[in-house]
Design an enzyme around this catalytic site. Structure first.
Site, PDB file in Angstrom:
ATOM      1  N   GLY A 147      26.439 -27.729  18.672  1.00 35.35           N
ATOM      2  CA  GLY A 147      25.751 -27.493  17.414  1.00 35.35           C
ATOM      3  C   GLY A 147      24.835 -26.282  17.524  1.00 35.35           C
ATOM      4  O   GLY A 147      24.509 -25.831  18.626  1.00 35.35           O
ATOM      5  N   CYS A 148      24.426 -25.772  16.375  1.00 38.91           N
ATOM      6  CA  CYS A 148      23.589 -24.565  16.364  1.00 38.91           C
ATOM      7  C   CYS A 148      22.226 -24.834  16.983  1.00 38.91           C
ATOM      8  O   CYS A 148      21.787 -24.096  17.875  1.00 38.91           O
ATOM      9  CB  CYS A 148      23.450 -24.040  14.942  1.00 38.91           C
ATOM     10  SG  CYS A 148      22.974 -25.280  13.717  1.00 38.91           S
ATOM     11  N   TYR A 149      21.555 -25.893  16.548  1.00 43.16           N
ATOM     12  CA  TYR A 149      20.231 -26.194  17.104  1.00 43.16           C
ATOM     13  C   TYR A 149      20.318 -26.528  18.598  1.00 43.16           C
ATOM     14  O   TYR A 149      19.499 -26.043  19.381  1.00 43.16           O
ATOM     15  CB  TYR A 149      19.590 -27.367  16.351  1.00 43.16           C
ATOM     16  CG  TYR A 149      19.136 -27.064  14.950  1.00 43.16           C
ATOM     17  CD1 TYR A 149      18.164 -26.100  14.692  1.00 43.16           C
ATOM     18  CD2 TYR A 149      19.639 -27.774  13.863  1.00 43.16           C
ATOM     19  CE1 TYR A 149      17.722 -25.847  13.398  1.00 43.16           C
ATOM     20  CE2 TYR A 149      19.199 -27.526  12.567  1.00 43.16           C
ATOM     21  CZ  TYR A 149      18.241 -26.568  12.335  1.00 43.16           C
ATOM     22  OH  TYR A 149      17.799 -26.333  11.055  1.00 43.16           O
TER      23      TYR A 149
END
Lengths: 344, 344, 344, 344
Positions: free
Chosen positions: B147-149
């Site tokens: 995921g991005c985070y």
């Protein structure tokens, strides 16, 4: 009321003018300058054409003494030179800069890298956190209007610390601000093409509002603490949102935290305790003196997340300054400030 | 290489296409859809006119089996239905969604409110954090692209946790993202007039990337922890900046933290350990696969502030997915990704 | 190819660097400065860390003479002093400023308020509108790279004027640009808080690109005209959109105008004749060398509306400059420029 | 005054509420809805918490008849169904939509693709361009509040056409608007990531405000003309700027045009004739009812450039509607509208 503003050309000054324009008790407005005497204010700020066509006046202690209120909205180190000579000459004084906020002069010099204000003047200044210090504000000759970040931080965490619900010794505040907080002076950092579409951190662990927050926690809750506090720049003009983290104490729960905030602010028209997380957004307070607070507890970590949104130029500067003026003059706190946030 | 994308119309898919267009090893590109078969891609996305004039194809396992790589860039719950039947039919599989990231199926259901992927397929998936898992990625039939985070968080804190320099049990991450992270589906929250000029928090303490981060900390450092993690929306399109806070351990210093990061990432072209705080800004990585990390220690509190900036659509999605593809095929990691960030 | 850039620290220079980084024929890059000799380029521009770690060199004619190409991306009045001495010393010269665009020296002085370039050098310069002047560009020792507004205006109206379909004597062009067109120097106008959320007109009827457009219409179509041309600032970083208005001539129709444009640009990879009005948007060309043109006829008034969108820093500056370099060196025009627009 | 709003949840409705909150003559506010009866308004719009805690009421003709004023701020085709039955039942009616603006019912159907309003009601409606039609507005039972684009266009060109200074038969208007003009309904066009950082044209030559402008030019100046009019979307929330082009007539000069505007608007508090081009900027009127006009003559082409900036939601909608209400009730036009523009 005859009102004077020193430093009217800054964003704090412009916001003072915007709200004072609709303040029904104001009879006269005078704008003072150290360097632009004789300049037409609306020539400089086209949006004020036909509204505030004043000419900038030279700062003159005799003229100032005839006024009922004098606001200074000046860079650090300026008000500390102006205000002491005005003390007790007549007008109530309200300083929007940081010059009279820190009671410890060494701390001021350490964080602001400037000489601190005169000790006697400093001793008479009162910290203008309206909702927490009204009794002292009422009688103060000189108000040190709070910083934008401290306003958001303190309004949201003070009740919880005072009530012993969160552990202030482990308080971490992650703050975000629009660019108007950087003032009106152009720089590479604030150049549109380089500010736009970027999010950044600045002054990592070194923002001068840190000692102001710590001093105020001690003042209002008797808790001494060293906080972690960081500031970020958001590519928008107005708004501050602070996200604070702290462990719960004892049997505190989300319910007890919410209840505490609601009790403390029950009779304070500008503080709204929000329970719907989707509405905590700087846009919801834009252009207004409102302060929106949300608290949530993460049961996985037993930590509270405390969020606060204000308009940095209003509740974080000019709005609270006028609120303090209202308190000083026995007016309803909302006089001249009862406007609906823009939202869009 | 013959490459297929399922879910090409989302922002992750569009970024895959943007980078693959300049990937010298790609010989064929196929775009698949579940609902828009026959639609001209450049008719739908005008910016691709004369560049990607493909027609969207129906998802077809036989066609997919002929490819060398298949990317899924689909909403939660879709790839878990598509990928298992493709496993071992030919192509390497790379899923950009969260469907194969959590090894604990119950955890997936709890945080995603959907049925988890098939256990066997899940068992064969490898977490695609390129800089930390290359050996497994090389041989994996199915990559769960991070995921991005989690990408920003993990790349910046993993070295420090693994080396025992910070206390992961008190880790707090305050994350901020541009709106492209919310995908391409219009809603009131993402409506321009309501998103513009506002900064807000969302999913307070409830973001589904929390278990992904905790699982990965355990996987790569053997430290078990429960983190506090919050996410905010910044009125800009691209970019994630994470600000993490953790106490130092033992005699760790700012120098030892910086040194640790520099050592770990010395041979990783996309991770830049930054020492000048003024350059940690999402704008500095915009449009690129770079990941900029800054660490500072606040000596007043003995806490580290660890900041990481990535482009959420690139290093946080499509860029890292292509980096993983490069690793799988023995290509230099930078193939097709060696572009200069836009900055402005 | 050994390539030098004088004025690399401006936005035009930064974009040259961004595209040259992926130009497969470049063997060496040299960055020259008049005032910042010895400064590390990536120290000044953090986004280039580990990518362009060059040191800025002093401008030195001997060093420059060893190069194959020299770009000047400098403020008005600078290239006119540098280029004449470099002429015929070796490198091909490409000037991104306005110094060599106007053949009439008096006109230059009138509009730029500066002394015009040396007459001999000026006589040898060739206007670098790639799609219209390739034959001359191929052999030119010095290219005057077109302005951003003229590029958008000319590419969209020249075919229609040349074919006699619209009346150029009544041509009105209403142009809009993002702030990057204002360059990298901070000012009150470009200060984020004052630029953000405002749309304004500037240099009403007085933009220095007016004579450049008129000269080029005469050069490429033999039509002499005096145009009305205005420029506006859009609160975004990149992009120009021009909206031109002109009466149709004779039996011209929307179909004949569209057909004309399609014919003229059939073999030009960067010009896209758009027929779906909803896709004419600067975002569709962002970061790329594409130029999107739409034409519509209002049957009520028998006037054509001709719209053109480009990225002002790419097709309007650095991209077209590299396109011209490619033409000069017999390379495919798309070398180093074949990137997908960002769109989001 | 008892005031009702039908369609309060749109942006026009929200702005009515924002200004009416500070309108000293309002005693009661009622918010009506066709579909959200019983919904708490401040629950739906968090920024109104503790300010407008009204519950949405069902539209009910009996309730409406008891009011002094009813505003409709509804999509096209709604007010034409509601207003006729309310006519002469008591309240003054003010419609912010386009339903009662076009006197020619066929024209309405042609441009709005909907059935026109009832002929009798239409005959009694008065076009609410405050500065030009006050005598009729005073006594009108039903006001057709002008569109946002027509307001900016007409206020700036009407005096010059009426005085015979510009040739309206060759009038071209190039208009630009922020996204709030598109209303509050999410769509792909208004999706933040796709709207942000892009400038586009829309409804090329087909905007429904065209016939409204032409009708009003005829009504107020007796000149019949067919105009060219185009609209663009600016990535900002509020503001319209129109740039109009027309040849001068006879011996008209820039001075005579400026003088004409100054004469016409000498006693109109909201129209400001600007002479400094650098201050014509939508930001200078943001949040206010001001309308800033600048005119310049290009002596090269003998054409006038006429620029007008308004806040589309205020002078272009809710502000002008309240101004019209003030006129209807014999109040000073500025009642409730005398606020300072935000500028930043």
């Amino acid at each position: 009321m005859k009102i004077g503003i020193i430093g009217a050309t800054g964003y704090g000054g412009l916001e003072l003018i915007r709200f004072l324009h609709n303040h029904k008790e104001m009879s006269e407005l005078h704008l003072f300058t150290s360097s632009e005497e004789g300049v037409s204010f609306s020539h400089k700020f086209g949006h004020l054409t036909h509204i505030v066509d004043h000419t900038l006046q030279k700062i003159d202690d005799e003229q100032l003494a005839k006024l009922d209120v004098v606001f200074t909205s000046t860079p650090a180190g300026v008000a500390s030179k102006i205000m002491p000579t005005l003390l007790h000459t007549g007008p109530k004084l309200i300083d929007l800069s940081g010059d009279f906020r820190l009671k410890d002069r060494q701390l001021y010099t350490q964080w602001y890298k400037k000489e601190a204000a005169d000790e006697k003047a400093l001793a008479q200044s009162v910290y203008g956190l309206s909702e927490w210090n009204a009794n002292k504000i009422k009688v103060a000759p000189l108000i040190a209007n709070p910083g934008c970040y401290p306003t958001a931080t303190l309004l949201s965490v003070l009740p919880l610390i005072k009530e012993g619900l969160i552990d202030a010794t482990q308080l971490i505040i992650d703050a975000k601000s629009g660019y108007s907080g950087a003032g009106n002076k152009p720089s590479q950092t604030t150049h549109f093409s380089e500010a736009n579409e970027g999010f950044s951190i600045y002054k990592v662990n070194e923002h001068q509002h840190i000692p102001e927050i710590e001093q105020s926690i001690a003042q209002f809750t008797d808790v001494t603490t060293t906080i972690t506090f960081n500031t970020h720049l958001v590519p928008m003009t107005r708004g501050i949102l602070t996200t604070a983290y702290a462990p719960l104490v004892g049997s505190a729960t989300e319910q007890s935290l919410v209840h505490c905030l609601q009790q403390v602010y029950a009779n304070h028209p500008f503080v709204r305790v929000i329970t719907d997380a989707t509405t905590v957004n700087t846009a919801r307070v834009k252009g207004s003196n409102y302060c929106d607070i949300l608290v949530r507890v993460d049961q996985r970590t037993n930590r509270a997340t405390i969020i606060c949104a204000i308009d940095n130029l209003v509740k974080g500067a000019a709005g609270q300054a006028i609120q303090n003026m209202n308190i000083q003059f026995g007016l309803p706190e909302t006089t001249g400030l009862d406007v609906v946030p823009l939202f869009i």
